[in-house]
Write a protein that holds these residues in place. Structure first.
Motif, PDB file in Angstrom:
ATOM      1  N   GLU A  20     -72.184 -20.997  90.567  1.00 31.01           N
ATOM      2  CA  GLU A  20     -73.564 -21.244  91.015  1.00 31.01           C
ATOM      3  C   GLU A  20     -74.334 -22.140  90.056  1.00 31.01           C
ATOM      4  OE1 GLU A  20     -77.674 -18.794  92.188  1.00 31.01           O
ATOM      5  OE2 GLU A  20     -75.819 -17.693  91.773  1.00 31.01           O
ATOM      6  N   PHE A  21     -73.978 -22.077  88.771  1.00 34.36           N
ATOM      7  CA  PHE A  21     -74.704 -22.834  87.738  1.00 34.36           C
ATOM      8  C   PHE A  21     -73.698 -23.716  86.996  1.00 34.36           C
ATOM      9  CE2 PHE A  21     -76.444 -18.554  88.250  1.00 34.36           C
ATOM     10  CZ  PHE A  21     -77.728 -18.843  88.711  1.00 34.36           C
ATOM     11  N   PRO A  22     -73.338 -24.852  87.549  1.00 36.68           N
ATOM     12  CA  PRO A  22     -72.257 -25.667  86.955  1.00 36.68           C
ATOM     13  C   PRO A  22     -72.559 -26.185  85.560  1.00 36.68           C
ATOM     14  CG  PRO A  22     -73.351 -26.834  88.753  1.00 36.68           C
ATOM     15  CD  PRO A  22     -73.842 -25.435  88.806  1.00 36.68           C
ATOM     16  N   GLU A  23     -73.832 -26.202  85.163  1.00 32.70           N
ATOM     17  CA  GLU A  23     -74.167 -26.756  83.852  1.00 32.70           C
ATOM     18  C   GLU A  23     -74.251 -25.699  82.757  1.00 32.70           C
ATOM     19  OE1 GLU A  23     -77.691 -29.073  84.181  1.00 32.70           O
ATOM     20  OE2 GLU A  23     -76.813 -30.511  85.570  1.00 32.70           O
ATOM     21  N   VAL A  24     -74.046 -24.421  83.094  1.00 27.62           N
ATOM     22  CA  VAL A  24     -74.131 -23.379  82.081  1.00 27.62           C
ATOM     23  C   VAL A  24     -72.971 -23.524  81.104  1.00 27.62           C
ATOM     24  CG1 VAL A  24     -72.758 -21.626  83.279  1.00 27.62           C
ATOM     25  CG2 VAL A  24     -74.595 -20.904  81.760  1.00 27.62           C
ATOM     26  N   THR A  25     -73.215 -23.146  79.845  1.00 28.66           N
ATOM     27  CA  THR A  25     -72.207 -23.240  78.793  1.00 28.66           C
ATOM     28  C   THR A  25     -72.111 -21.910  78.045  1.00 28.66           C
ATOM     29  OG1 THR A  25     -73.808 -23.990  77.139  1.00 28.66           O
ATOM     30  CG2 THR A  25     -72.718 -25.692  78.474  1.00 28.66           C
ATOM     31  N   ILE A  26     -71.066 -21.780  77.240  1.00 30.76           N
ATOM     32  CA  ILE A  26     -70.939 -20.591  76.400  1.00 30.76           C
ATOM     33  C   ILE A  26     -72.106 -20.512  75.419  1.00 30.76           C
ATOM     34  CG2 ILE A  26     -69.590 -19.622  74.488  1.00 30.76           C
ATOM     35  CD1 ILE A  26     -67.086 -20.156  76.029  1.00 30.76           C
ATOM     36  N   SER A  27     -72.531 -21.660  74.900  1.00 27.57           N
ATOM     37  CA  SER A  27     -73.678 -21.664  73.985  1.00 27.57           C
ATOM     38  C   SER A  27     -74.922 -21.127  74.672  1.00 27.57           C
ATOM     39  CB  SER A  27     -73.932 -23.080  73.470  1.00 27.57           C
ATOM     40  OG  SER A  27     -72.868 -23.516  72.657  1.00 27.57           O
ATOM     41  N   LYS A  28     -75.101 -21.460  75.945  1.00 26.18           N
ATOM     42  CA  LYS A  28     -76.255 -20.962  76.695  1.00 26.18           C
ATOM     43  C   LYS A  28     -76.195 -19.450  76.833  1.00 26.18           C
ATOM     44  CE  LYS A  28     -79.792 -21.308  79.578  1.00 26.18           C
ATOM     45  NZ  LYS A  28     -81.114 -21.855  79.195  1.00 26.18           N
ATOM     46  N   ILE A  29     -75.016 -18.902  77.128  1.00 25.52           N
ATOM     47  CA  ILE A  29     -74.875 -17.453  77.258  1.00 25.52           C
ATOM     48  C   ILE A  29     -75.176 -16.777  75.924  1.00 25.52           C
ATOM     49  CG2 ILE A  29     -73.245 -15.590  77.740  1.00 25.52           C
ATOM     50  CD1 ILE A  29     -71.805 -17.525  79.658  1.00 25.52           C
ATOM     51  N   ARG A  30     -74.649 -17.336  74.844  1.00 25.47           N
ATOM     52  CA  ARG A  30     -74.927 -16.767  73.515  1.00 25.47           C
ATOM     53  C   ARG A  30     -76.404 -16.855  73.181  1.00 25.47           C
ATOM     54  NH1 ARG A  30     -69.787 -19.762  70.622  1.00 25.47           N
ATOM     55  NH2 ARG A  30     -68.197 -18.202  71.133  1.00 25.47           N
ATOM     56  N   PHE A  31     -77.041 -17.947  73.581  1.00 24.97           N
ATOM     57  CA  PHE A  31     -78.471 -18.114  73.340  1.00 24.97           C
ATOM     58  C   PHE A  31     -79.264 -17.039  74.075  1.00 24.97           C
ATOM     59  CE2 PHE A  31     -82.378 -19.969  75.209  1.00 24.97           C
ATOM     60  CZ  PHE A  31     -83.145 -20.013  74.062  1.00 24.97           C
ATOM     61  N   LEU A  32     -78.947 -16.785  75.337  1.00 24.03           N
ATOM     62  CA  LEU A  32     -79.655 -15.767  76.102  1.00 24.03           C
ATOM     63  C   LEU A  32     -79.436 -14.381  75.498  1.00 24.03           C
ATOM     64  CD1 LEU A  32     -78.987 -17.039  79.737  1.00 24.03           C
ATOM     65  CD2 LEU A  32     -81.080 -17.288  78.384  1.00 24.03           C
ATOM     66  N   GLU A  33     -78.246 -14.152  74.939  1.00 26.97           N
ATOM     67  CA  GLU A  33     -78.003 -12.891  74.235  1.00 26.97           C
ATOM     68  C   GLU A  33     -78.872 -12.805  72.990  1.00 26.97           C
ATOM     69  OE1 GLU A  33     -74.553 -10.592  71.641  1.00 26.97           O
ATOM     70  OE2 GLU A  33     -74.074 -12.477  72.654  1.00 26.97           O
ATOM     71  N   ALA A  34     -78.935 -13.895  72.215  1.00 25.79           N
ATOM     72  CA  ALA A  34     -79.749 -13.897  70.998  1.00 25.79           C
ATOM     73  C   ALA A  34     -81.222 -13.676  71.305  1.00 25.79           C
ATOM     74  CB  ALA A  34     -79.568 -15.223  70.258  1.00 25.79           C
ATOM     75  N   GLU A  35     -81.659 -14.099  72.491  1.00 30.56           N
ATOM     76  CA  GLU A  35     -83.049 -13.906  72.900  1.00 30.56           C
ATOM     77  C   GLU A  35     -83.297 -12.510  73.463  1.00 30.56           C
ATOM     78  OE1 GLU A  35     -85.782 -16.181  72.726  1.00 30.56           O
ATOM     79  OE2 GLU A  35     -84.375 -16.994  71.266  1.00 30.56           O
ATOM     80  N   GLY A  36     -82.271 -11.673  73.505  1.00 31.26           N
ATOM     81  CA  GLY A  36     -82.444 -10.301  73.956  1.00 31.26           C
ATOM     82  C   GLY A  36     -82.471 -10.117  75.460  1.00 31.26           C
ATOM     83  N   LEU A  37     -82.019 -11.116  76.212  1.00 32.61           N
ATOM     84  CA  LEU A  37     -82.058 -11.027  77.665  1.00 32.61           C
ATOM     85  C   LEU A  37     -80.823 -10.343  78.236  1.00 32.61           C
ATOM     86  CD1 LEU A  37     -83.544 -14.557  78.289  1.00 32.61           C
ATOM     87  CD2 LEU A  37     -84.678 -12.383  78.687  1.00 32.61           C
ATOM     88  N   VAL A  38     -79.783 -10.238  77.455  1.00 32.31           N
ATOM     89  CA  VAL A  38     -78.587  -9.514  77.856  1.00 32.31           C
ATOM     90  C   VAL A  38     -77.977  -8.919  76.596  1.00 32.31           C
ATOM     91  CG1 VAL A  38     -77.046 -11.505  77.643  1.00 32.31           C
ATOM     92  CG2 VAL A  38     -76.453  -9.669  79.222  1.00 32.31           C
ATOM     93  N   GLU A  39     -77.322  -7.744  76.727  1.00 33.69           N
ATOM     94  CA  GLU A  39     -76.766  -7.048  75.569  1.00 33.69           C
ATOM     95  C   GLU A  39     -75.327  -6.654  75.846  1.00 33.69           C
ATOM     96  OE1 GLU A  39     -79.274  -3.772  74.679  1.00 33.69           O
ATOM     97  OE2 GLU A  39     -81.098  -4.964  74.573  1.00 33.69           O
TER      98      GLU A  39
END
Length: 265
Positions: free
Chosen positions: A31-50
């Protein structure tokens, strides 16, 4: 704290299965072809997923984690929401409350609201007047004038301040309690200006793109780069201090009088 996978085909079968970050990336990219592993790690660092962690430190995501990441990415893509607002809406959702935008609160709420209201009807970001900044940061006019004289905080051409100036003022005040004077922090400000220039160079092409969604991603990209740069800065400072924190005197350029620690002469 996390949402469920209700309504997703096949969710009942794999709701208990843990996924690696690579598997999560492969699924989200449908669904999100531009998402990256760095983006997922960033969202984790921001506390949006644990995600969970294995004993060796590898991330393991549940189905609820993946659905939550997809929800965040949709809110960014479809509603153009900044991460702060997304976090507040998800927190309200987790509590079973209707999401709402927060307003100013605290002992200086009225004064801060007045400082914001002056340009609330104008196009562009909301800013603070001088009284609003002082109220939001709880510092004295003398302190603010001192920081301004060293360029650590500066108003725009209209004499107004970005909301981030309140955070800067509070941090400067906290550092002042440890003996840091404005003259000690000019190098920090210069480094921040250089980092801002690098980030601006990356997001500038997104801001002028013909696709409005691409232009909207510029803000989220900037937030992600700011977070990465901040984490890099912290890691570099910790590395420079050394694991024991006692090797400063051996570093090139170390100045033992810059500044005194609490309790020292």
């Amino acid at each position: 704290m996390r949402n469920t996978a209700a309504g997703r085909p096949g969710a009942a079968e794999d709701s208990g299965r843990l996924m690696s970050i690579g598997a999560v990336l492969a699924e989200l990219r449908e669904e999100f072809p531009e998402v990256t592993i760095s983006k997922i790690r960033f969202l984790e660092a921001e506390g949006l997923v644990e995600p969970q962690r294995t004993p060796s430190g590898y991330r393991k995501f549940t189905r609820a984690d993946v659905d939550r990441l997809a929800q965040v990415l949709r809110m960014q893509r479809d509603q153009y929401l900044p991460l702060k607002v997304i976090r507040e809406q998800l927190d309200a959702q987790d509590r079973g409350e209707a999401p709402r935008l927060p307003g100013p609160s605290g002992p200086h709420a009225d004064e801060l609201s007045a400082g914001l209201a002056a340009d609330a009807d104008l196009d562009g970001p909301v800013t603070l007047d001088r009284a609003g900044l002082l109220a939001a940061s709880d510092v004295s006019p003398g302190e603010l004038a001192d920081w301004e004289s060293y360029g650590l905080i500066a108003p725009d051409a209209g004499g107004r301040y970005a909301p981030e100036a309140a955070t800067v003022a509070r941090l400067l005040s906290d550092l002042g309690r440890f003996g840091f004077e404005p003259r000690h922090l000019r190098g920090v400000k210069a480094a921040a200006d250089r980092e801002a220039g690098l980030i601006e160079a990356v997001v500038a092409p997104l801001k002028v793109h013909r696709n409005p969604r691409t232009r909207a991603r510029a803000e989220n990209t900037a937030h992600e780069l700011v977070s990465l740069a901040s984490r890099l800065h912290e890691a570099l400072v910790r590395a420079a201090l050394g694991a024991g924190g006692g090797q400063q005197g051996n570093r090139p350029g170390y100045r033992p009088d810059y500044p005194n620690r609490p309790g020292t002469a």
